[in-house]
Write an enzyme that holds these catalytic residues in place. Structure first.
Site, PDB file in Angstrom:
ATOM      1  N   GLU A  36       0.827  -1.212   0.000  1.00  0.00           N
ATOM      2  CA  GLU A  36       0.000   0.000   0.000  1.00  0.00           C
ATOM      3  C   GLU A  36       0.861   1.262   0.000  1.00  0.00           C
ATOM      4  O   GLU A  36       0.575   2.221  -0.712  1.00  0.00           O
ATOM      5  CB  GLU A  36      -0.924   0.016   1.228  1.00  0.00           C
ATOM      6  CG  GLU A  36      -1.937  -1.127   1.276  1.00  0.00           C
ATOM      7  CD  GLU A  36      -1.411  -2.361   2.026  1.00  0.00           C
ATOM      8  OE1 GLU A  36      -0.186  -2.622   1.990  1.00  0.00           O
ATOM      9  OE2 GLU A  36      -2.231  -3.051   2.647  1.00  0.00           O
ATOM     10  N   CYS A  79      -2.509  -3.659   7.060  1.00  0.00           N
ATOM     11  CA  CYS A  79      -2.079  -3.689   8.463  1.00  0.00           C
ATOM     12  C   CYS A  79      -2.406  -2.345   9.122  1.00  0.00           C
ATOM     13  O   CYS A  79      -2.880  -1.406   8.473  1.00  0.00           O
ATOM     14  CB  CYS A  79      -0.583  -3.993   8.557  1.00  0.00           C
ATOM     15  SG  CYS A  79       0.483  -2.578   8.260  1.00  0.00           S
TER      16      CYS A  79
END
Lengths: 176, 176
Positions: free
Chosen positions: A62, A104
């Protein structure tokens, strides 16, 4: 987290994310891949885990994709193609991130900070998922005024495929 | 969070962090500065907020410093000076981060992922602090096996100085 059926376009974008996850696997990285899609139609940036390559534990798919997206948005070529866009934040507000594994905690906070409003992901990340599996960074109202708007999340897309990729990786790593 | 007295060396490192926070302020950034110190003696990298400059909401002082530290550690010059170090993770395990404001949730997760064991900071970050003010990402045992070891944190160093810098910034931003 609701498991929802995706439209055809979204299924196509998940396929792009999975291609990059497989790319990570063949490069000795935890197989997580993602794509940032602008206006439901334009591939703004892709990313895959590069932690081992760069020996940098923060280089999750990401964050790699966010940096690549910014580079593209700030390029003259892209600006010429999108003359009405004056600020990169306008772009991110109209993006969806498709990623093979639940972001996460760090990445969830980063997505909110970038004001990306929506994430669609494959399997849950039971170890340090930030979209509900461990903490709910995506929707924590405490963070509204500071970190950025709530991030809507749709998990459970091709869960088994995402899990099997992770299993393939850990099998390689631990031959015994 | 315990408020503890720092030794002379640590006071010096906080001074370095504050210098970078002031540097951020003069560059129109939220005034947060930090320094990563190796083996209690070596300035490995400094960082300050660069969110506005790079139009990238993830470029907090800590992430900037981590990337700078990695660049240095991977340079031939640094490797020649530290012939016993074979892996960057050995370096981060022996580092302390000094930062003027409590790391946010994203940065706390990043520090744990990098296995930096300790952070010393100035004022609390009541809006999205990850060392206890909003969430306790630094010490959450759920994250032990995945994100990285627990991060010990010492807050409250020169709190007023850190707060005053932030106030100076927001005064500039909102002249009314």
């Amino acid at each position: 987290v609701f498991i929802m059926c995706l439209d055809d376009a979204s299924i196509k974008w998940m396929e792009v994310a999975f291609n990059y996850a497989e790319h990570a696997l063949t490069n000795g990285e935890v197989p997580v891949g993602c794509v940032i899609v602008f206006n439901n139609s334009e591939e703004l940036a892709v990313g895959r885990n590069r932690v081992n390559e760069l020996k940098n534990a923060t280089r999750h798919a990401e964050l790699v994709a966010i940096d690549e997206a910014l580079e593209k948005i700030n390029s003259q070529l892209w600006r010429n193609e999108h003359p009405n866009i004056t600020d990169s934040s306008e772009v991110f507000k109209n993006c969806v991130l498709f990623v093979t594994v639940e972001p996460c905690i760090m990445c969830c906070a980063a997505l909110r900070a970038m004001k990306i409003p929506k994430v669609v992901y494959g399997c849950n990340n039971e170890r340090f998922g930030g979209c509900g599996s461990v903490l709910s960074i995506h929707s924590d109202k405490l963070l509204d005024s500071s970190l950025g708007p709530v991030l809507s999340s749709i998990g459970g897309q091709q869960t088994l495929r995402a899990i099997n990729l992770l299993k393939d990786f850990y099998k390689q790593d631990n031959p015994n």
